[in-house]
Write an enzyme that holds these catalytic residues in place. Structure first.
Site, mmCIF file in Angstrom:
data_model
loop_
_atom_site.group_PDB
_atom_site.id
_atom_site.type_symbol
_atom_site.label_atom_id
_atom_site.label_comp_id
_atom_site.label_asym_id
_atom_site.label_seq_id
_atom_site.Cartn_x
_atom_site.Cartn_y
_atom_site.Cartn_z
ATOM 1 N N ASP A 134 0.775 -1.366 0.182
ATOM 2 C CA ASP A 134 -0.207 -0.344 0.402
ATOM 3 C C ASP A 134 0.832 1.283 0.647
ATOM 4 O OD1 ASP A 134 -2.245 -1.493 0.597
ATOM 5 O OD2 ASP A 134 -1.659 -2.350 1.918
ATOM 6 N N SER B 197 2.527 6.863 0.697
ATOM 7 C CA SER B 197 1.316 5.883 1.347
ATOM 8 C C SER B 197 0.269 5.740 1.443
ATOM 9 C CB SER B 197 1.728 6.163 3.526
ATOM 10 O OG SER B 197 0.689 4.896 4.070
ATOM 11 N N ARG B 198 -0.787 5.308 0.923
ATOM 12 C CA ARG B 198 -1.346 5.093 -0.077
ATOM 13 C C ARG B 198 -2.930 4.549 1.119
ATOM 14 N NH1 ARG B 198 0.667 1.693 -3.311
ATOM 15 N NH2 ARG B 198 1.949 2.248 -4.834
ATOM 16 N N VAL B 199 -2.750 4.509 2.097
ATOM 17 C CA VAL B 199 -4.139 4.676 2.415
ATOM 18 C C VAL B 199 -3.344 5.154 4.654
ATOM 19 C CG1 VAL B 199 -5.471 2.289 1.793
ATOM 20 C CG2 VAL B 199 -3.548 2.245 3.507
#
Ligand code: ATP
Ligand code: MG
Length: 505
Positions: free
Chosen positions: A343, A368-370
């Site tokens: 992620d 950081s995607r989430v």
């Protein structure tokens, strides 16, 4: 007299029949095969039609193996220990058990091999429970969105690429760029936060792992950590199974409703181990000689990281896989694979590391995607400004290389950027509390450090947070409680910062 003899005879016959019955049952319980051919830790076995993939086999004399391939007439197993002992004609017993690892609280503070054998010279583990090392990941319904932050203690990460519980964040970079240190410090920073940590060392030197254990112990982090070690000297099969075993241990704690952080150090060596096994098994090689399912072996591992929903206890596994690159090439096969499974990634570079900018995180391609959803509100507020100022700085920095005289505004922005870079530097094993991070970033992005000489910034940063804790403890306590620097306290804080900087300059 005659009757007595006849009775004795009948009794004897009954006994013999009983014995025969038991004897047959024993044979049925154990299918025994025979080694047809063995070499390089691989054995071809005939006569085990009921064997399952992943089933443990007993070669006798303490030698064990695992079924890897099922073929038309035979099964192919990899041998886990002392493979030179296995010769053609050797008897092999099926055990009926899929490869598993002991799990439980007893593992905390220990160093074990991938099958649960102690590697720290301490007593054998007595565990009531075993988990299969391969397991299917929780489904979508079993999960909930990432909503709790996992603080690493590094400002650069917690502010700009925040990680949430249940997330998979890749740490990627060339050799000796501080990858392991980052992960170990994230473990150290979990002290007092009720997070169980698992550190999986794949293909590393035993001395390196011993040093890591020592560091964790010194920082009182070993007592909540399990180290799973498959050193470079161990067979490829053990290096291959180590991360799955570590993950099974993590799953045990997650199923108890606990929060877990697991580090896989590193998946490049894991891929090498799998490539070795596959080539020996004569599976067709593909790109870079890796077998076709190399993507799948990493995805099925990382899919097991999760944030479970409240019905299932709300436990989580946060995974920090590490991947080593060659000359910063993140477009190579294994890096691109793992980037696409995780992620987000934290990219460390040799140039920054050599320029003494440590942690050597390249902010341009680290994402950081989430985790942003889990970042605490107060941090989100100051971090937004930090990211913006850094981006502006990078843009201007390129221009400044060509332009001779710069306008005042640009000079100012360049100066502020340099201060921020300095502020974000952090020595190893010195994680910072999130509230201290917020205070420092707040002061820096609002320009309070602009006139401090760059070489003095590090000590000034420490003195400032120390002052807040000791001399302004009431205000500090408010910030800790509220988890943010609220508008109503800003004037008071600004005043203190000015005073501290003036006094210390
Ligand atoms: P390898 O590729 O060999 O596994 P690595 O990328 O894991 O290396 P580390 O072993 O973590 O790198 O660090 C390399 C060296 O840099 C170590 O000597 C470590 O002490 C030092 N180092 C790492 N991070 C920092 C830091 N933030 N400040 C100062 N020194 C650091
Ligand atoms: Mg390392």
């Amino acid at each position: 007299m005659v009757n007595e003899k006849a009775e004795e005879k009948i009794n004897l016959v009954d006994k013999i029949l009983e014995q025969i019955k038991v004897y047959r049952e024993e044979i049925n319980a154990q299918e025994v095969g025979i080694v047809l051919d063995s070499g390089d830790g691989i054995a071809r076995i005939g006569g085990l039609p009921g064997a399952l993939v992943g089933e443990m086999l007993d070669f006798g004399e303490g030698v064990s193996g695992v079924v890897f391939n099922l073929e038309m007439e035979e099964v192919v197993a990899i041998i886990l220990n002392r493979h030179v002992m296995v010769k053609e004609g050797h008897a092999v017993k099926k055990t009926g058990r899929i490869i598993e690892v002991p799990v439980g609280e007893q593992l905390l503070g220990r160093v074990i091999g991938p099958l649960g054998k102690p590697m720290d010279g301490l007593d054998d583990l007595v565990c009531d429970e075993y988990y299969p090392i391969e397991n299917s990941p929780p489904g979508v319904i079993d999960r909930k969105p990432v909503d709790k932050p996992l603080q690493t203690g590094y400002m650069m990460i917690d502010a700009t690429v925040p990680i949430g519980h249940g997330q998979r964040e890749l740490i990627i970079g060339d050799r000796q760029t501080g990858k392991t240190t980052l992960a170990i410090d994230a473990i150290i920073n979990q002290k007092g936060k009720d997070v169980v940590c698992v550190y999986v060392a794949i293909g590393q030197k035993n001395s390196t792992v011993a040093q890591i254990k020592k560091t964790l112990k010194e920082h009182e982090a070993l007592q909540y950590t399990v180290i799973v070690n498959a050193p470079a000297s161990s067979p490829s099969s053990k290096q291959f199974y180590a991360p799955y075993a570590g993950c099974a241990i993590a799953e045990y704690f997650m199923n108890q409703g606990r929060q877990v952080l697991i580090v896989y150090d590193d998946l490049t060596k894991h891929a090498h181990a799998y490539r070795n096994i596959s080539l020996l098994l004569k599976r067709p090689p593909g790109r870079e000689a890796y077998p076709g399912d190399i993507f799948y072996i990493h995805s099925r591992l990382l899919e097991r990281a999760a944030q479970l929903n409240d019905k299932l206890g709300g436990g989580s596994i946060t995974a920090l896989p590490i991947v080593e690159t060659q000359n910063g090439d993140i477009a190579a096969y294994i890096p691109t694979n793992v980037i696409s499974i995780t992620d987000g990634q934290i990219f460390l570079t040799t140039e920054l590391f050599r320029a003494n900018i440590r942690p050597a995180i390249n902010p341009g391609i680290s994402v950081s995607r989430v985790g942003g959803a889990a970042q605490i509100k107060g941090m989100k507020k100051v971090a937004g400004l930090l990211r913006l100022t850094l981006a502006q700085f990078r843009e201007k920095e390129k221009f400044s290389l060509f332009a001779a005289d710069l306008d005042e505004r640009t000079t100012h922005q360049l100066r502020r950027g340099k201060v921020l870079i300095e502020i974000l530097k952090q020595k190893q094993h010195r994680p910072m509390k999130v509230i201290d991070q917020m205070l420092v970033i707040y002061a820096a992005v609002n320009g309070f450090f602009d006139d401090v000489p760059l070489e003095k910034i590090e000590s000034m940063r420490a003195d400032y947070t120390e002052f807040m804790k000791r001399q302004a403890s009431a205000l500090y306590e408010i910030f800790v409680q509220e988890e943010m620097i609220s508008d109503e306290h800003k004037t008071e804080l600004n005043h203190i910062i000015k005073q501290v900087i003036k006094d210390l300059s």
